[in-house]
Design a protein around this motif. Sequence first.
Motif, PDB file in Angstrom:
ATOM      1  N   LYS A  91       0.919  -1.110  -0.092  1.00  0.00           N
ATOM      2  CA  LYS A  91       0.164   0.146  -0.054  1.00  0.00           C
ATOM      3  C   LYS A  91       0.908   1.421   0.068  1.00  0.00           C
ATOM      4  N   TRP A  92       2.150   1.300   0.326  1.00  0.00           N
ATOM      5  CA  TRP A  92       3.015   2.235   0.233  1.00  0.00           C
ATOM      6  C   TRP A  92       3.187   2.867  -1.253  1.00  0.00           C
ATOM      7  N   TYR A  93       3.008   1.992  -2.315  1.00  0.00           N
ATOM      8  CA  TYR A  93       3.009   2.450  -3.452  1.00  0.00           C
ATOM      9  C   TYR A  93       1.667   3.121  -3.923  1.00  0.00           C
ATOM     10  N   SER A  94       1.681   4.085  -4.583  1.00  0.00           N
ATOM     11  CA  SER A  94       0.467   4.764  -5.196  1.00  0.00           C
ATOM     12  C   SER A  94       0.521   4.756  -6.740  1.00  0.00           C
ATOM     13  N   GLU A  95      -0.298   3.852  -7.329  1.00  0.00           N
ATOM     14  CA  GLU A  95      -0.233   3.721  -8.622  1.00  0.00           C
ATOM     15  C   GLU A  95      -0.631   4.924  -9.549  1.00  0.00           C
ATOM     16  N   ILE A 100       6.389   6.125  -4.604  1.00  0.00           N
ATOM     17  CA  ILE A 100       6.201   5.352  -3.249  1.00  0.00           C
ATOM     18  C   ILE A 100       6.273   6.177  -1.948  1.00  0.00           C
ATOM     19  N   ILE A 101       5.536   6.245  -0.997  1.00  0.00           N
ATOM     20  CA  ILE A 101       5.419   7.019   0.169  1.00  0.00           C
ATOM     21  C   ILE A 101       5.868   6.257   1.235  1.00  0.00           C
ATOM     22  N   LEU A 102       7.190   6.182   1.779  1.00  0.00           N
ATOM     23  CA  LEU A 102       7.669   5.587   2.891  1.00  0.00           C
ATOM     24  C   LEU A 102       7.168   6.209   4.352  1.00  0.00           C
ATOM     25  N   PRO A 127       4.690   0.659 -12.752  1.00  0.00           N
ATOM     26  CA  PRO A 127       3.620  -0.262 -12.156  1.00  0.00           C
ATOM     27  C   PRO A 127       3.583  -1.740 -12.458  1.00  0.00           C
ATOM     28  N   TYR A 128       3.975  -2.011 -13.822  1.00  0.00           N
ATOM     29  CA  TYR A 128       4.489  -3.383 -14.170  1.00  0.00           C
ATOM     30  C   TYR A 128       5.400  -4.044 -13.375  1.00  0.00           C
TER      31      TYR A 128
END
Length: 228
Positions: A91-95, A100-102, A127-128
Amino acid sequence: MSEKSNFFIERCYIKYVKKIYFKVTRIHLGKDKMTDLANGLVTGDGTKVLNVEEYDKFVLCIPKRCKTIFELDTITGMRYVEVQRLYENPKWYSESRNQIILPPEAQKKEKQKLVKRTIDKLPTTFPYIFEKFINGKEPPERSSWNRDLARWSLKADIDPKVGPKTPRKTIESWMLKAGIPEIEIYSRQGHDPVTSLKHYQSLSFTDYEMRDINKRLTEWGMLSRINA
């Protein structure tokens, strides 16, 4: 032959063997130093940094099940422990934002002052890459990963060997040498501005290597085509 004579001969033999040993050792160490000097892409703390040609050659030697881990680690410039934590927290990655929000708990340093760290400038294909990462093999323990990297380095004929810090140090050096503002590198990589880039002062890429770096960073979306 007397016992005293035998003792004298034995002492002479031991001294001779020690002399030969130290001479061979000095030659061996000299060759190691010459190897290090021949390949100047090593940071001040001893971490191997890859040029683009070495990176591509190394990736070809990584088994498919582990390749995405190394590619993601390089592109994001994350610490290896952060890569492990990202795997557990997709969930830390926003497609939608391709970022990536750490949060603080994702970051390695206990004294980390940042509330969060945003890793942006990611490729449009990320994303891939991220989907393959999350659905693939879990990143192994650091000691196991280090052994894997050493084995693949041998296979790719890369010396000094690639280590766990290599992906992070490689992308940081590429960004710095390509002229990306240091403040952007600080914030993306989660560094202290006072100490973050000192390891790269001795690195020097050739003009040919810089053309490759600029091209790769442009492909990855980290460098605009105008700057490249």
